[in-house]
Design a protein around this motif. Structure first.
Motif, PDB file in Angstrom:
ATOM      1  N   LEU A  57      49.345 -16.626 -33.009  1.00 36.18           N
ATOM      2  CA  LEU A  57      48.209 -15.691 -33.110  1.00 36.18           C
ATOM      3  C   LEU A  57      46.992 -16.371 -33.738  1.00 36.18           C
ATOM      4  CD1 LEU A  57      50.017 -12.404 -34.211  1.00 36.18           C
ATOM      5  CD2 LEU A  57      49.030 -12.932 -31.978  1.00 36.18           C
ATOM      6  N   LEU A  58      47.234 -17.186 -34.749  1.00 38.24           N
ATOM      7  CA  LEU A  58      46.101 -17.892 -35.361  1.00 38.24           C
ATOM      8  C   LEU A  58      45.446 -18.846 -34.378  1.00 38.24           C
ATOM      9  CD1 LEU A  58      47.492 -18.661 -38.940  1.00 38.24           C
ATOM     10  CD2 LEU A  58      45.696 -17.034 -38.323  1.00 38.24           C
ATOM     11  N   LEU A  59      46.253 -19.597 -33.631  1.00 36.99           N
ATOM     12  CA  LEU A  59      45.678 -20.508 -32.638  1.00 36.99           C
ATOM     13  C   LEU A  59      44.955 -19.763 -31.542  1.00 36.99           C
ATOM     14  CD1 LEU A  59      48.608 -23.097 -32.308  1.00 36.99           C
ATOM     15  CD2 LEU A  59      46.421 -23.418 -33.464  1.00 36.99           C
ATOM     16  N   LEU A  60      45.558 -18.664 -31.089  1.00 38.90           N
ATOM     17  CA  LEU A  60      44.913 -17.872 -30.038  1.00 38.90           C
ATOM     18  C   LEU A  60      43.609 -17.286 -30.532  1.00 38.90           C
ATOM     19  CD1 LEU A  60      44.994 -16.522 -27.235  1.00 38.90           C
ATOM     20  CD2 LEU A  60      46.283 -14.640 -28.284  1.00 38.90           C
ATOM     21  N   ARG A  61      43.615 -16.721 -31.721  1.00 36.30           N
ATOM     22  CA  ARG A  61      42.394 -16.130 -32.272  1.00 36.30           C
ATOM     23  C   ARG A  61      41.296 -17.177 -32.432  1.00 36.30           C
ATOM     24  NH1 ARG A  61      40.230 -11.023 -32.765  1.00 36.30           N
ATOM     25  NH2 ARG A  61      38.480 -11.151 -34.218  1.00 36.30           N
ATOM     26  N   GLY A  62      41.673 -18.327 -32.969  1.00 41.45           N
ATOM     27  CA  GLY A  62      40.680 -19.371 -33.148  1.00 41.45           C
ATOM     28  C   GLY A  62      40.109 -19.862 -31.835  1.00 41.45           C
ATOM     29  N   ASN A  63      40.945 -19.997 -30.812  1.00 43.87           N
ATOM     30  CA  ASN A  63      40.474 -20.458 -29.514  1.00 43.87           C
ATOM     31  C   ASN A  63      39.545 -19.440 -28.865  1.00 43.87           C
ATOM     32  OD1 ASN A  63      40.293 -22.141 -27.261  1.00 43.87           O
ATOM     33  ND2 ASN A  63      42.040 -21.165 -26.260  1.00 43.87           N
ATOM     34  N   ASP A 173      39.907  -9.466 -29.388  1.00 43.49           N
ATOM     35  CA  ASP A 173      40.738  -8.461 -30.059  1.00 43.49           C
ATOM     36  C   ASP A 173      41.815  -7.926 -29.130  1.00 43.49           C
ATOM     37  OD1 ASP A 173      39.206  -8.818 -32.298  1.00 43.49           O
ATOM     38  OD2 ASP A 173      37.910  -7.091 -31.932  1.00 43.49           O
ATOM     39  N   ALA A 174      41.449  -7.653 -27.888  1.00 43.61           N
ATOM     40  CA  ALA A 174      42.430  -7.123 -26.933  1.00 43.61           C
ATOM     41  C   ALA A 174      43.523  -8.139 -26.657  1.00 43.61           C
ATOM     42  CB  ALA A 174      41.729  -6.718 -25.639  1.00 43.61           C
ATOM     43  N   ALA A 175      43.111  -9.407 -26.458  1.00 41.85           N
ATOM     44  CA  ALA A 175      44.109 -10.441 -26.199  1.00 41.85           C
ATOM     45  C   ALA A 175      45.037 -10.627 -27.397  1.00 41.85           C
ATOM     46  CB  ALA A 175      43.405 -11.754 -25.868  1.00 41.85           C
ATOM     47  N   GLU A 176      44.446 -10.552 -28.601  1.00 43.20           N
ATOM     48  CA  GLU A 176      45.272 -10.675 -29.798  1.00 43.20           C
ATOM     49  C   GLU A 176      46.246  -9.513 -29.924  1.00 43.20           C
ATOM     50  OE1 GLU A 176      44.681 -11.496 -34.597  1.00 43.20           O
ATOM     51  OE2 GLU A 176      43.016 -10.778 -33.370  1.00 43.20           O
ATOM     52  N   ASP A 177      45.804  -8.306 -29.650  1.00 45.28           N
ATOM     53  CA  ASP A 177      46.692  -7.141 -29.736  1.00 45.28           C
ATOM     54  C   ASP A 177      47.819  -7.228 -28.710  1.00 45.28           C
ATOM     55  OD1 ASP A 177      45.101  -6.185 -31.748  1.00 45.28           O
ATOM     56  OD2 ASP A 177      43.932  -4.850 -30.449  1.00 45.28           O
ATOM     57  N   VAL A 178      47.459  -7.613 -27.481  1.00 45.19           N
ATOM     58  CA  VAL A 178      48.494  -7.724 -26.442  1.00 45.19           C
ATOM     59  C   VAL A 178      49.494  -8.818 -26.787  1.00 45.19           C
ATOM     60  CG1 VAL A 178      48.894  -8.307 -24.020  1.00 45.19           C
ATOM     61  CG2 VAL A 178      47.004  -6.797 -24.638  1.00 45.19           C
ATOM     62  N   ALA A 182      53.436  -8.376 -27.478  1.00 46.79           N
ATOM     63  CA  ALA A 182      54.424  -9.117 -26.693  1.00 46.79           C
ATOM     64  C   ALA A 182      55.333  -9.945 -27.589  1.00 46.79           C
ATOM     65  CB  ALA A 182      53.708 -10.011 -25.684  1.00 46.79           C
ATOM     66  N   LEU A 183      54.739 -10.604 -28.602  1.00 46.59           N
ATOM     67  CA  LEU A 183      55.553 -11.388 -29.525  1.00 46.59           C
ATOM     68  C   LEU A 183      56.501 -10.511 -30.329  1.00 46.59           C
ATOM     69  CD1 LEU A 183      52.939 -13.973 -30.857  1.00 46.59           C
ATOM     70  CD2 LEU A 183      54.855 -14.418 -29.325  1.00 46.59           C
ATOM     71  N   ALA A 184      56.036  -9.326 -30.724  1.00 51.49           N
ATOM     72  CA  ALA A 184      56.902  -8.410 -31.472  1.00 51.49           C
ATOM     73  C   ALA A 184      58.082  -7.960 -30.614  1.00 51.49           C
ATOM     74  CB  ALA A 184      56.095  -7.212 -31.958  1.00 51.49           C
TER      75      ALA A 184
END
Length: 476
Positions: A57-63, A173-178, A182-184
């Motif tokens: 999530l951190l890598l995705l958010r940063g990217n 935000d949407a990509a992070e939530d999805v 999915a990870l959960a």
């Protein structure tokens, strides 16, 4: 004072409730190995998945934020070029992904802005976060996250202007939530799968252990012939089953020897006791004094035999209780053999000793002396004319070798092991006058084994030789 301190500590423990909490934790803690293993596996996987998900999530958010910031900075540079050439439109057109654009001069006056900011005051920074300036965008009516990019340039009139471009983070935000959802879901599925697999695998692995436990619980002191089931696999559980079966075999053999020993001891004690009672009863009622004296003398002889048998039984019990604990005191075998032979000058057959100057072994001098005495007693009972004792050291391994030879009749090969059994005597040694208790050679064998040695029977040109080897090492 000490009692008062104890009372204060007890009161503090009652107030804090720590013992109760510890007891509650112990009661709630799972006692099953299967449950503990499953919980440990699930907890381990959960920790790994949590760390991995946080990193993803951190890598995705940063990217995603870098992508949004790059787009906002590109639009800010385009507006800056327009402002630098004096072609800044009013209102400023919003590009893809931009929520607002505002251009202010050095005095904070709005020079140009996008249509959705018409009539709005100039943006002012409220602080910094992660190296970026933060702005209060509540007045803009935007409820989602935004990344504000700031670029400064100079207008044709020489005025310094600042361009603020607010890029939307809705996509991030949407990509992070999805991704988080999915990870959960994936983590829950993986943890459940690991839990089920661990539960079933542990149960299958522990099933032989439970079978072994149940079989051992069912084995009593009268069912030592039973054995635990051994799994076909070549693993720790199979080795545990083999070890348990080997232990049960030793226990069964020990129980058999104990029962046989008790039966033989009862038989050996019954006969002299019956004869002793008969002699005393006859002596009590017989009128002839000479006959009474003869009967009392025979009773005294049987009493001495009973006393010797009792002493041998006690020594055997002591040797059995000693186990594998070998005595380590240095014993001079030459001096011990000389002193033992010297006190037997009244024996029916002379004893000849051949010994070097020095042979020393670790052990117990009293017990080794008893070993030699028992071998000499046995040799005296079967010798025709002489008994020979030879003491030497093995040149190969340094072990002490003690040979006791008598010139009597040889022992049949089938009887060479039988004579070391408790209460076992050959047919020609069973008379009351000449026969022993049947424990001399077994006691000698146990003493030799306790000292890391052995006793073997050899047919030599000089007669029958009982060869004793005693290890010079302290290890049994």
């Amino acid at each position: 004072m000490r009692a008062a301190r104890h009372r204060v500590r007890a009161a503090l423990r009652r107030l804090t409730g720590r013992p109760r909490a510890a007891a509650l934790i112990r009661r709630l803690a799972p006692r099953s190995v299967r449950t503990r293993t499953t919980l440990a596996a699930c907890a381990s996987v959960a920790v790994v998945l949590l760390a991995t998900s946080a990193a993803v999530l951190l890598l995705l958010r940063g990217n995603l934020e870098r992508t949004v910031e790059t787009g906002g900075r590109a639009q800010a540079k385009d507006v800056a070029r327009l402002a630098a050439t004096g072609r800044l439109p009013q209102p400023v057109t919003l590009g893809p992904g931009a929520d607002f654009i505002q251009v202010v001069d050095a005095h904070g006056k709005v020079v140009a802005q996008s249509q959705n900011l018409t009539g709005r005051p100039a943006l002012t920074p409220t602080g910094t976060h992660n190296g970026h300036r933060t702005y209060n965008l509540d007045a803009l009516g935007e409820e989602h996250h935004q990344r504000v990019t700031t670029v400064t340039t100079t207008s044709p009139t020489g005025q310094v202007v600042t361009i603020h471009v607010g890029a939307s983070l809705r996509t991030a935000d949407a990509a992070e939530d999805v991704t988080a959802a999915a990870l959960a879901a994936l983590s829950a599925l993986l943890i459940s799968t690991v839990g089920v697999l661990t539960w079933r695998t542990t149960g299958r692995a522990l099933r032989p252990v439970e079978a072994i436990r149940a079989e051992v619980a069912a084995i009593g002191d009268r069912a030592l012939d039973r054995r635990v089931p051994a799994p076909r696999s070549d693993d720790e559980i199979a080795r545990l089953a083999d070890t348990m079966n080997a232990m049960l075999e030793r226990l069964e053999a020990a129980g058999t020897r104990q029962r046989q020993f008790i039966a033989d001891a009862s038989h050996e004690l019954r006969s002299p006791l019956a004869v002793l009672r008969t002699q005393l009863e006859v002596a009590l009622t017989h009128p002839d004094p000479e006959v009474r004296d003869t009967l009392v003398a025979g009773a005294l002889q049987d009493t001495e035999r009973l006393q010797a048998l009792s002493a041998d039984l006690l020594l055997l019990a002591r040797l059995d209780a000693t186990g594998q604990s070998r005595p380590t005191e240095p014993v001079d075998l030459v001096e011990l053999a000389r002193s033992t032979v010297a006190v037997r000058s009244t024996d029916s057959h002379p004893v000849t000793l051949h010994a070097p100057d020095d042979v020393t072994v670790p052990g117990n001098a009293l017990w080794i002396g008893r070993l030699l005495t028992n071998l000499l007693d046995n040799a005296q009972r079967h010798a025709r004319h002489t008994v020979t004792v030879r003491l030497s050291a093995d040149p190969e391994n340094g072990d002490a070798v003690l040979d006791v030879t008598n010139d009597g009749p040889p022992i049949a090969p089938a009887d060479q092991e039988k004579i070391f059994e408790r209460f076992a005597r050959l047919d020609d040694a069973r008379s009351r006058d000449d026969g022993g208790t049947g424990l001399g050679l077994p006691i000698a064998l146990d003493i030799a084994a306790l000292h890391g040695g052995t006793i073997t029977v050899l047919d030599t040109p000089d007669g029958t030789t009982f060869r004793t080897r005693l290890s010079t090492s302290t290890r049994v």
